[in-house]
Design a protein around this motif. Structure first.
Motif, mmCIF file in Angstrom:
data_model
loop_
_atom_site.group_PDB
_atom_site.id
_atom_site.type_symbol
_atom_site.label_atom_id
_atom_site.label_comp_id
_atom_site.label_asym_id
_atom_site.label_seq_id
_atom_site.Cartn_x
_atom_site.Cartn_y
_atom_site.Cartn_z
ATOM 1 N N PHE B 2 -1.283 -11.296 -0.622
ATOM 2 C CA PHE B 2 -1.904 -9.983 -0.511
ATOM 3 C C PHE B 2 -2.859 -10.318 0.725
ATOM 4 N N LYS B 3 -2.567 -11.094 1.805
ATOM 5 C CA LYS B 3 -3.629 -11.030 2.947
ATOM 6 C C LYS B 3 -3.431 -9.900 3.610
ATOM 7 N N ASN B 4 -4.524 -9.433 4.183
ATOM 8 C CA ASN B 4 -4.826 -8.277 5.010
ATOM 9 C C ASN B 4 -4.241 -7.175 4.345
ATOM 10 N N VAL B 5 -4.190 -6.610 3.070
ATOM 11 C CA VAL B 5 -3.749 -5.566 2.380
ATOM 12 C C VAL B 5 -4.939 -5.155 1.561
ATOM 13 N N GLY B 6 -5.151 -3.920 1.808
ATOM 14 C CA GLY B 6 -6.295 -3.331 0.847
ATOM 15 C C GLY B 6 -6.475 -1.952 1.169
ATOM 16 N N ILE B 7 -7.682 -1.528 0.885
ATOM 17 C CA ILE B 7 -8.126 -0.135 1.010
ATOM 18 C C ILE B 7 -8.555 0.221 2.364
ATOM 19 N N ILE B 8 -8.081 1.057 3.150
ATOM 20 C CA ILE B 8 -8.381 1.618 4.512
ATOM 21 C C ILE B 8 -9.004 3.039 4.447
ATOM 22 N N GLY B 9 -9.062 3.735 3.357
ATOM 23 C CA GLY B 9 -9.851 4.957 3.234
ATOM 24 C C GLY B 9 -9.991 5.382 1.778
ATOM 25 N N TYR B 10 -11.017 5.936 1.530
ATOM 26 C CA TYR B 10 -11.423 6.395 0.143
ATOM 27 C C TYR B 10 -12.013 7.712 0.276
ATOM 28 N N GLY B 11 -11.836 8.690 -0.978
ATOM 29 C CA GLY B 11 -12.531 9.915 -1.239
ATOM 30 C C GLY B 11 -12.728 9.997 -2.613
ATOM 31 N N ALA B 12 -13.936 10.589 -3.102
ATOM 32 C CA ALA B 12 -14.153 11.006 -4.547
ATOM 33 C C ALA B 12 -14.592 12.720 -4.485
ATOM 34 N N ALA B 122 0.763 -0.494 -7.237
ATOM 35 C CA ALA B 122 2.003 -0.221 -6.491
ATOM 36 C C ALA B 122 1.947 -0.170 -5.184
ATOM 37 N N CYS B 123 0.848 0.678 -4.705
ATOM 38 C CA CYS B 123 0.857 0.819 -3.189
ATOM 39 C C CYS B 123 0.755 -0.626 -2.430
ATOM 40 N N MET B 124 -0.375 -1.358 -3.218
ATOM 41 C CA MET B 124 -0.649 -2.639 -2.323
ATOM 42 C C MET B 124 0.503 -3.361 -2.384
ATOM 43 N N ALA B 125 1.375 -3.542 -3.198
ATOM 44 C CA ALA B 125 2.750 -4.111 -3.549
ATOM 45 C C ALA B 125 3.648 -3.739 -2.138
ATOM 46 N N MET B 126 3.887 -2.433 -2.185
ATOM 47 C CA MET B 126 4.702 -1.824 -1.106
ATOM 48 C C MET B 126 4.229 -2.062 0.083
ATOM 49 N N VAL B 127 2.777 -1.977 0.381
ATOM 50 C CA VAL B 127 2.419 -2.386 1.952
ATOM 51 C C VAL B 127 2.511 -3.616 2.297
ATOM 52 N N ALA B 128 2.110 -4.554 1.337
ATOM 53 C CA ALA B 128 2.355 -5.954 1.448
ATOM 54 C C ALA B 128 3.612 -6.400 1.858
ATOM 55 N N ILE B 164 -4.125 2.988 0.819
ATOM 56 C CA ILE B 164 -3.722 1.752 0.975
ATOM 57 C C ILE B 164 -3.003 1.331 2.166
ATOM 58 N N GLY B 165 -3.449 0.198 2.886
ATOM 59 C CA GLY B 165 -2.814 -0.105 4.078
ATOM 60 C C GLY B 165 -3.131 -1.510 4.539
ATOM 61 N N LYS B 166 -2.433 -1.749 5.954
ATOM 62 C CA LYS B 166 -3.018 -3.290 6.331
ATOM 63 C C LYS B 166 -4.406 -3.136 7.276
ATOM 64 N N ASN B 167 -4.973 -4.237 7.499
ATOM 65 C CA ASN B 167 -6.427 -4.236 8.118
ATOM 66 C C ASN B 167 -7.163 -3.424 7.470
ATOM 67 N N PRO B 168 -7.349 -3.871 6.221
ATOM 68 C CA PRO B 168 -8.307 -2.904 5.300
ATOM 69 C C PRO B 168 -9.772 -2.925 5.517
ATOM 70 N N ILE B 169 -10.453 -2.102 5.171
ATOM 71 C CA ILE B 169 -11.844 -2.213 5.184
ATOM 72 C C ILE B 169 -12.406 -2.660 3.793
ATOM 73 N N VAL B 170 -11.544 -2.792 3.062
ATOM 74 C CA VAL B 170 -11.991 -3.565 1.456
ATOM 75 C C VAL B 170 -10.638 -4.116 1.319
ATOM 76 N N GLU B 171 -10.608 -5.694 1.275
ATOM 77 C CA GLU B 171 -9.251 -6.376 1.030
ATOM 78 C C GLU B 171 -9.209 -6.677 -0.329
ATOM 79 N N LEU B 172 -7.667 -6.655 -0.867
ATOM 80 C CA LEU B 172 -7.687 -6.911 -2.159
ATOM 81 C C LEU B 172 -7.581 -8.770 -2.239
ATOM 82 N N ILE B 173 -8.048 -9.191 -2.932
ATOM 83 C CA ILE B 173 -8.101 -10.788 -3.160
ATOM 84 C C ILE B 173 -6.888 -11.033 -4.170
ATOM 85 N N ASP B 174 -7.316 -10.123 -5.385
ATOM 86 C CA ASP B 174 -5.799 -10.523 -6.015
ATOM 87 C C ASP B 174 -6.076 -9.533 -7.308
#
Lengths: 380, 346, 132
Positions: B2-12, B122-128, B164-174
């Motif tokens: 999952f290198k370099n994949v994670g959250i690039i924007g969020y909103g609540a 699912a999004c992280m897998a698809m981006v990765a 979810i995208g590459k070059n994240p602000i919050v990276e998925l470790i696992d």
């Protein structure tokens, strides 16, 4: 015309026949002398599930096979029908035609009436979003209050005056005097407009007979009323798309044309039947027609300048507010009132020395304005 | 992987209206203070008459994508168990509303309260994998509770969206998930309100799945609670997540920032995601976050994240704690019943 | 059914996102979008354009007598909102205290349900505005 009101027993076609027969009798002609019919009705499809009103009128009046055409321009349907009749004679196509206006509004629920009337506005972008007709006029009222300092009491004065006039009109829906306090105490429909700022739901029909000027003067030297001007203008259906929300451009344009045709100025008019579907509409109308300066209409109404035989007599019939507003009939009723006044037949509400009368009939929130100026027959 | 994949924007987003638990308790003749303390929930957010899980999803999505080109979103998953249409996707409405359509795949996901985190996986897998540029995962609910039922005291409304995208602000470790057939809560087709199995929803359901997923991820990543700065758990009430955290070795302080249910109720699919959003409002680069969702039926998704340098610039304009504290309007039960259409004729 | 389904669907993008149009000949923006520029007519060149989603209240009214489909939400505010580019539209104002709904008050777009045909019918979504 029929009396305006809630006619539980009378159907659309019965009202048409009553008004039509009265007009033919008044003209002293035979029905077979009529060459065409123009009928105004706004929403018969929604209100009585009946379209094809033109043929229906000719059919029920026993006038078939003469051509009979329905005119629709929302609340200006009656005025536009009158103008089409006028143009047909002015063009030389016909010598004698009948013009009618009719609406049967009490066969469906008030909610269904509201939806039907909503069709006069921009369904796709304004009514869709929860606007109502009172709301659209309320938005204009709020701007008028903001820009010119118009007050709710000034608007109320229009309703009070129109109810006072209607007391003397046997055809009016209401014969009940009201006070400013009554209006102010009535419940809000759409702020700042209250129940007594709004015209009611009404059944009714009105009809007139039109004939070429020279022929009319010869046949009815005492009775005939001359049409000096006929004008019509349009504007955007959507209120939001208008340049100004405190003036109706269609009214201003139509007024300019009408006064030019008649070679008259606002000061030459003794009485005006204007489209007061809401009290704010009367204030805007007397300004846009040039009777008062823009922004001065509210004060003029409150000061009594539009009362019977004041500076200008506005809505001697009681207006839409108190005479009632069967939408398709209103424009023709205005013409009927103008005729009665110019003939000196408006007992109890007669304007002294009435020589020129003006009618202003608005469709929707001002997307159509149709206007006529009338002159009384030369008296011997 | 999952290198370099994670959250690039969020909103609540949280609706404006609130009802206090004491007010609900008053109507049903219960002791409000006790109910409130028992659940550790003070009040819950109430969606207005013209709001539903779709409008909340759109509002959250708009915040999440505000600094990005929505047209690059290749996958959009809307997770909810209170869909305005039983059949007809919310996801396509959101896609149109935020300008992501038409070149994308989209679907609604349902797995009780964890449909949103499934969407994130699912999004992280698809981006990765390179299948899409961006994926948008949303959890959104106007949670249902039958009048007088225990659920009515906690079911809130809200939504959160994660781009979810590459070059994240919050990276998925696992990530690690744990799923079994455990029917602790359900709503049958055509039923208006869900049913639940009372205390069965505790030990064999919530705790078993949350703890199993958490331990699975600890093992997979070779970490323990000590390695994380923040922990967010699914929060059906204000108590379960604190207990689960304690059992896993997280101090209360690490859980506080992501514990939102006491203030807005259980927002179901959005609950753990709003908690995560709240953590992203304050997390510093280099800090690690541990998230475990839970969906009845039953399953848990555990996700481990590390905040990156870009986080400060990418925080949502209004923090979750601002949303829950500002501009709220308290309503009584009658007004709540109108807006949530609990009157039979609505 | 008050509105036929295609009537609701046809303009959904414009309603969801506030997409209007602009005449590339004279530079005038329009919302709702038009097929013909009233200023340039045949010389006009109409292209879709994203409208600004923030503006100010130009006029407002609190509707007490609501039409069917809106009756459970009454009283509610409708307003003419003037967007940042000067284009005006009619919309509802939600989530705002009455004291904040005044002429000149800043507002921003939100996504809301406009109406439902009935409880089993199609849902019309679109823009409303709220006080900032």
């Amino acid at each position: 015309m029929t009396k305006f009101g809630e006619h539980w027993e009378a159907s659309f076609r019965e009202m048409v026949v009553e008004a039509g027969a009265k007009a033919i009798a008044d003209a002293g002609i035979e029905g077979r002398e009529l060459q065409a019919v123009y009928g105004g009705s706004m929403a018969s499809g929604r209100l009585i599930s009946q379209e094809h009103i033109g043929a229906l009128i000719a059919d029920q009046m026993g006038l078939a096979p003469i051509p009979s055409t329905r005119c629709e321009a929302a609340c200006a349907s009656g005025g536009v029908a009158f103008r089409e009749g006028y143009l047909s004679i002015a063009s030389g196509a016909y010598d004698v035609v009948a013009v009618g206006g009719v609406e049967k509004m009490t066969d469906v629920s008030a909610e269904d009436v509201a939806i039907a009337l909503g069709g006069a506005g921009d369904q796709e972008w304004e009514l869709f979003n929860g606007a109502t007709f009172p709301a659209i006029y309320a938005l204009m009222a709020r701007r008028h209050m903001k820009e010119y300092g118009t007050t709710e009491e000034q608007m109320a004065a229009c309703a009070v005056k129109n109810h006072a006039n209607a007391m003397h009109n046997p055809y009016a829906q209401y014969h009940k005097a009201i006070t400013i306090e009554d209006v102010m105490k009535s419940g809000y429909i759409s702020e700042p407009l209250k129940l007594l700022d709004c015209s009611p739901i009404t059944d009714g029909a009105a009809a007139v007979i039109l004939c070429a000027t020279e022929k009319a003067k010869k046949l009815y030297p005492e009775k005939a009323v001359e049409v000096l001007a006929s004008s019509q203008a349009s504007d955007t259906l959507a209120l939001a798309s208008r340049q100004s929300m405190t003036a109706m451009n269609a009214t201003a344009v139509a007024a300019q044309q009408a006064f030019a045709q008649a070679k008259l100025a606002p000061k030459d008019i003794q009485l005006a039947e204007v489209h007061d579907c809401f009290t704010i509409a009367e204030i805007m109308a007397i300004e846009d027609l040039g009777f008062f300066k823009k922004g001065a209409g509210g004060k003029a109404a409150a000061d009594g300048e539009t009362a019977l035989n004041a500076k200008i007599s506005v809505n001697t019939s009681g207006g839409l507010k108190a005479c009632g507003h069967p939408v398709g009939a209103t424009g023709v009723k205005q013409v009927v009132e103008a005729c009665w006044q110019l003939r000196g037949e408006a007992k109890g509400r007669q304007v002294d020395d009435a020589e020129h009368a003006l009618t202003q009939n608005v469709g929707g929130s001002g997307a159509t304005c149709v206007m006529h100026i009338f002159k009384r027959a030369d008296r011997k | 992987m999952f290198k370099n994949v994670g959250i690039i924007g969020y909103g609540a987003v949280v609706p404006r209206m609130r009802i206090k638990l004491e007010e609900i308790a008053r109507v049903w003749g219960k002791d409000g203070a006790k109910v409130s303390a028992g659940l550790n929930v003070r009040e819950k957010a109430v969606a207005a008459f013209d709001e539903d899980s779709c409008t909340l999803a759109v509002e959250a999505a708009r915040i999440a994508v505000r600094n990005h080109d929505a047209a690059r979103i290749g996958a959009l998953f809307a997770g909810s168990e209170s869909k305005p249409y039983a059949v007809k996707p919310t996801a396509s409405i959101v896609a149109d509303a935020i300008g992501a359509s038409p070149d994308l795949t989209a679907a609604d996901l349902e797995f009780a309260c964890k449909a949103g985190t499934v969407g994130m996986q699912a999004c992280m897998a698809m981006v990765a994998s390179g299948m899409v540029d961006y994926g948008l995962a949303i959890g959104s609910d106007t949670a249902q509770g039958r009048p007088a039922d225990a659920l009515e005291f906690s079911s809130g409304s809200g939504a959160a969206a994660f781009l979810i995208g590459k070059n994240p602000i919050v990276e998925l470790i696992d990530t690690f998930s744990f799923t079994t057939d455990t029917p602790d809560f359900w709503r049958r087709q055509h039923a208006e309100f869900p049913q639940h199995a009372g205390r069965f929803t505790g030990e064999p359901a919530y705790f078993k799945h949350v703890l199993s997923a958490a331990k699975g991820l600890f093992e997979k990543t070779g970490t323990t609670a000590k390695d994380y700065d923040f922990a967010v758990f699914h929060q059906p009430n204000g108590k379960f997540p604190l207990r689960a955290g304690e059992m896993l070795g997280f101090e209360k302080e690490k859980i506080k920032q992501g514990l939102i249910t006491p203030f807005i109720g259980n927002t179901y699919s959005a609950a753990s995601m709003i908690g995560l959003a709240s953590v992203l409002d304050v997390v510093k680069p280099g800090q690690k976050i541990f998230v475990v969702s839970y969906g009845s039926g039953a399953g848990s998704d555990a996700l481990a994240f590390e905040a990156k340098k870009g986080i400060e610039a990418a925080r949502q304009p209004e923090a979750v704690f601002d949303l829950i504290g500002r501009d709220k309007v308290y309503v009584d039960y009658a007004v709540y019943a109108k807006h949530r259409r609990k009157l039979k004729t609505l | 059914m008050r509105h036929a389904l295609p009537l609701i669907w046809r303009k959904s993008l414009e309603r969801y996102r506030l997409i209007g149009c602009s005449c590339e000949n004279c530079g005038t923006d329009y919302f709702p979008p038009r097929k013909v520029c009233p200023k340039c007519r045949r010389k006009g060149k109409i292209a879709p354009k994203q409208m600004p989603t923030e503006g100010k209240v130009y006029s407002y009214s609190l509707v007490h007598a609501a039409p069917s489909g809106f009756e459970f939400e009454a009283p509610y505010h409708v307003a003419i909102v003037e967007l940042a580019n000067g284009v005006r539209l009619l919309t509802q104002i939600v989530d705002s205290d009455a004291a904040k709904v005044k002429i000149g008050a800043p507002v921003k777009m939100v996504f809301r349900k406009i109406f439902e045909d009935d409880c089993e019918g199609v849902i019309a979504y679109g823009y409303k505005f709220k006080a900032v």
